[in-house]
Design a protein around this motif. Structure first.
Motif, PDB file in Angstrom:
ATOM      1  N   GLY A  49       0.855  -1.183   0.000  1.00 41.06           N
ATOM      2  CA  GLY A  49       0.000   0.000   0.000  1.00 41.06           C
ATOM      3  C   GLY A  49       0.889   1.230   0.000  1.00 41.06           C
ATOM      4  O   GLY A  49       1.723   1.403  -0.873  1.00 41.06           O
ATOM      5  N   ILE A  50       0.735   2.069   1.025  1.00 38.40           N
ATOM      6  CA  ILE A  50       1.502   3.315   1.102  1.00 38.40           C
ATOM      7  C   ILE A  50       2.219   3.379   2.439  1.00 38.40           C
ATOM      8  O   ILE A  50       1.666   2.974   3.461  1.00 38.40           O
ATOM      9  CB  ILE A  50       0.557   4.534   0.960  1.00 38.40           C
ATOM     10  N   GLY A  51       3.405   3.898   2.404  1.00 37.80           N
ATOM     11  CA  GLY A  51       4.172   4.060   3.635  1.00 37.80           C
ATOM     12  C   GLY A  51       5.613   3.659   3.398  1.00 37.80           C
ATOM     13  O   GLY A  51       5.973   3.188   2.319  1.00 37.80           O
ATOM     14  N   SER A  54       5.998   0.016   2.677  1.00 37.04           N
ATOM     15  CA  SER A  54       5.435  -0.308   1.370  1.00 37.04           C
ATOM     16  C   SER A  54       6.393   0.054   0.246  1.00 37.04           C
ATOM     17  O   SER A  54       6.355  -0.536  -0.831  1.00 37.04           O
ATOM     18  CB  SER A  54       4.094   0.409   1.177  1.00 37.04           C
ATOM     19  N   ARG A  55       7.281   1.017   0.504  1.00 35.33           N
ATOM     20  CA  ARG A  55       8.260   1.386  -0.509  1.00 35.33           C
ATOM     21  C   ARG A  55       9.193   0.233  -0.867  1.00 35.33           C
ATOM     22  O   ARG A  55       9.807   0.235  -1.923  1.00 35.33           O
ATOM     23  CB  ARG A  55       9.135   2.566  -0.020  1.00 35.33           C
ATOM     24  N   HIS A  66       2.133  -1.926  -6.354  1.00 34.85           N
ATOM     25  CA  HIS A  66       2.107  -0.858  -5.369  1.00 34.85           C
ATOM     26  C   HIS A  66       0.737  -0.210  -5.448  1.00 34.85           C
ATOM     27  O   HIS A  66       0.435   0.502  -6.396  1.00 34.85           O
ATOM     28  CB  HIS A  66       3.213   0.158  -5.699  1.00 34.85           C
ATOM     29  N   THR A  68      -3.014   1.305  -3.340  1.00 30.69           N
ATOM     30  CA  THR A  68      -3.426   2.521  -2.624  1.00 30.69           C
ATOM     31  C   THR A  68      -3.376   2.278  -1.120  1.00 30.69           C
ATOM     32  O   THR A  68      -3.278   1.146  -0.653  1.00 30.69           O
ATOM     33  CB  THR A  68      -4.845   2.947  -3.040  1.00 30.69           C
ATOM     34  N   HIS A  69      -3.473   3.375  -0.387  1.00 32.96           N
ATOM     35  CA  HIS A  69      -3.246   3.335   1.055  1.00 32.96           C
ATOM     36  C   HIS A  69      -4.197   2.371   1.763  1.00 32.96           C
ATOM     37  O   HIS A  69      -5.411   2.515   1.695  1.00 32.96           O
ATOM     38  CB  HIS A  69      -3.433   4.750   1.611  1.00 32.96           C
ATOM     39  N   THR A  92       3.486  -4.285   4.521  1.00 33.31           N
ATOM     40  CA  THR A  92       2.705  -3.140   4.953  1.00 33.31           C
ATOM     41  C   THR A  92       3.255  -2.617   6.267  1.00 33.31           C
ATOM     42  O   THR A  92       4.084  -3.257   6.903  1.00 33.31           O
ATOM     43  CB  THR A  92       1.226  -3.567   5.096  1.00 33.31           C
ATOM     44  N   ASP A  96      -0.653   1.773   7.738  1.00 31.07           N
ATOM     45  CA  ASP A  96      -1.292   1.275   6.524  1.00 31.07           C
ATOM     46  C   ASP A  96      -2.211   0.088   6.842  1.00 31.07           C
ATOM     47  O   ASP A  96      -3.366   0.045   6.399  1.00 31.07           O
ATOM     48  CB  ASP A  96      -0.162   0.847   5.574  1.00 31.07           C
ATOM     49  N   THR A 128       4.996  10.516   6.886  1.00 34.37           N
ATOM     50  CA  THR A 128       4.282  11.793   6.860  1.00 34.37           C
ATOM     51  C   THR A 128       4.689  12.729   7.985  1.00 34.37           C
ATOM     52  O   THR A 128       4.080  13.776   8.169  1.00 34.37           O
ATOM     53  CB  THR A 128       2.774  11.539   6.941  1.00 34.37           C
TER      54      THR A 128
END
Ligand code: SF4
Ligand code: SF4
Lengths: 271, 288
Positions: A49-51, A54-55, A66, A68-69, A92, A96, A128
């Protein structure tokens, strides 16, 4: 001997994660598990997802998605139903998986979709700016909790066991050997496998809570584990040794394992 | 040349009595009418570390240290210590070595298999430098006389064969410096050492047979490294360190035991540990 260069997307390295962030150690242990199981790289699908965690899919040379959140478990469910031949792994983070994507995660567990979820818990929203997450321990400092968090955090393993995950385990990023063992075990399991990896965020969580940098955080997390005292502090490295009795701390190892029908999306043939 | 000062080195492992032996040599040289200077290095002497003592003598001596390639005699109380200092001996000089081996913990290159990187006993390095060898099993000679601790005097007896000092000065120096009550046995050991020839070294297995030829090779991918300090803090052998300008440096490559903690705990995949090179070929090809 594991050759990480086989599994890394060389052109994408070095990765974007901060100095001392243990997520890279987790990726290496995951490579170790894939290597041990002898899986074909084209048959492994990593879904994120995102974070920050997740990268990691960007650097792993498998089939990668990859999304969505918070929705990685949903993407992964669809992928597994369409391509049951793939070994599907979700990578994850705690925000997330448990906040934005909590719903998707517990329902994938309830259905017992045959996938493995690696949740890298660094107790904070790193990408973030260090906000408090559902896993931030009570009293911990985050950018949104300058006086210390007042909320009760999730115990992700108990949450997932309650939701019906047929394999639940926890391991520390500071114990790469044990991490490879448990990830390989989870991937070999048929059904929904959840592994919480206690990782770290030296830049926000470590700094705000005065734990220190990457090496200090690895030492710190080993003190959280049940039955192990200070393995890194004395420049010695011990793998997980179950303590006599159960002192307070994080339980590690395989916490739940059961055989249960796997969700395939097909209606059972009526007799 | 006789007006020039001459040098001698004594080397051994902490606890072997190197310092006492060098006091005896210096005392004998003084009694024989020389100007003598002596200097020793014994940092970890009580813990099995390396001990070396330099002695220089002549009509007039200004510095105690013998430059490389100048010493008349190297007297080594242990095999590897002999090899360590062999470059100090002049061409044609003499090497007196006790062939006993004391394997230090630092030579362990594989903690699980207990493989060590200890030099095998072979007189090649001595022959290559065209030195006069005198290889002794001093401990065996001394225990034959009744006290293994007199092994030093056996070595001194052998050293005496290469120096121009009258025996009376040697015997006076030994008698006045050895512990009370041991003069007799030390004098007997000294005489036995004078008579002892050089032992023939039995053929040793080639080092390839052990599969270990040296330390592991530490490769750092500097363009991936973020200088997080994890590897340097976990390395049990202190091989790695961050420099003041924030770069990772391999500060002690020879100490690496190949434990791979640094490689496994580097979050940036920036370290590769390669197996030691055996007989010119990397042992684990394809590990790059
Ligand atoms: S652990 Fe890796 S990134 Fe950190 S200093 Fe060592 S080589 Fe560099
Ligand atoms: S493998 Fe790494 S951690 Fe281990 S001794 Fe060598 S440099 Fe140190």
């Amino acid at each position: 001997m594991l050759d990480v260069d086989v599994y890394l997307r060389q052109w994408a390295m070095p990765h974007v994660l901060c100095p001392g962030c243990a997520h890279g150690i987790v990726l290496r242990s995951f490579f170790g598990a894939v290597d041990r199981l002898g899986l074909d790289q084209d048959k492994v699908a990593m879904v994120a997802g995102i974070g920050c965690s997740s990268r990691l899919v960007g650097y792993a040379d498998f089939c990668t998605l990859h999304g969505t959140h918070g929705r990685a478990p949903a993407f992964a469910t669809g992928l597994k139903l369409a391509r049951p031949d793939l070994e599907v792994v979700v990578i994850t983070g705690d925000g997330d998986a448990l906040a934005i994507g909590g719903n998707h995660l517990i329902h994938a567990a309830r259905r017992n979709v045959d996938m493995t979820v690696l949740m890298l818990n660094n107790s904070i929203y790193g990408m973030t700016g260090g906000q408090a997450a559902p896993t931030t321990p009570q009293g911990s400092i985050a950018s949104t909790t300058p006086q210390g968090s007042v909320e009760t955090p999730f115990d992700a393993c108990r949450l997932l066991a309650g939701a019906g995950a047929s394999f639940v385990g926890r391991v520390l990023a500071a114990n790469p050997g044990a991490m490879t063992d448990i990830i390989a075990d989870a991937m070999a399991h048929r059904g929904f496998a959840f592994v919480e990896v206690v990782s770290d965020c030296p830049v926000y969580y470590g700094r705000y809570n005065k734990i220190g940098e990457g090496a200090d955080m690895l030492t710190w997390m080993t003190r959280l584990e049940q039955g192990v005292a200070d393995p890194l502090a004395e420049k010695r490295f011990v793998e997980f040794v179950p303590g006599a009795g159960a002192p307070a701390g994080l339980a590690t190892g395989v916490l739940q394992r059961e055989e249960r029908p796997v969700f395939t999306g097909a209606r059972k043939a009526t007799p | 040349m006789s007006d020039r000062s001459k040098g001698l080195l004594l080397a051994g492992v902490g606890g072997q009595g190197v310092i006492l032996a060098s006091m005896i040599v210096a005392d004998a040289l003084v009694r024989a009418g020389n100007d003598v200077k002596q200097s020793e290095v014994h940092g970890m002497a009580q813990r099995g570390g390396s001990v070396v003592s330099h002695i220089r003598w002549g009509p007039r001596v200004s510095s105690p240290l013998a430059p490389k390639g100048s010493a008349e005699v190297l007297a080594a109380f242990e095999w590897a210590e002999g090899l360590r200092w062999i470059d100090y001996v002049r061409p044609g000089g003499a090497v007196v070595v006790d062939v006993r081996t004391i394997i230090p913990p630092g030579a362990c290159v594989d903690r699980r298999g207990w493989a060590t990187a200890y030099p095998r006993i072979d007189d090649g390095p001595i022959a290559d430098r065209r030195l006069q060898p005198r290889l002794l099993n001093a401990a065996a000679i001394a225990s034959g006389l009744g006290n293994v601790r007199a092994a030093n005097s056996v070595i001194l007896g052998s050293v005496a064969g290469f120096l121009d000092i009258d025996d009376q000065y040697w015997e006076a120096a030994i008698s006045s410096l050895v512990p009370k009550g041991t003069a007799e046995i030390n004098l007997a050991a000294f005489r036995a050492g004078k008579e002892a020839g050089t032992v023939v070294i039995p053929a040793q297995p080639a080092p390839e047979a052990t599969g270990v030829a040296g330390p592991h090779v530490i490769e750092v991918k500097h363009d991936w490294c973020k200088a997080c300090d994890i590897c340097s803090r976990v390395c049990p052998e202190y091989c790695l360190a961050l420099t003041l300008d924030g770069k990772l440096a391999v500060v002690d490559p020879d100490a690496c035991t190949g434990c791979r903690l640094c490689e496994i705990l580097c979050p940036d995949f920036a370290i590769r540990i390669h197996p030691p090179v055996v007989a010119g070929v990397a042992a684990g090809e394809g590990a790059s």
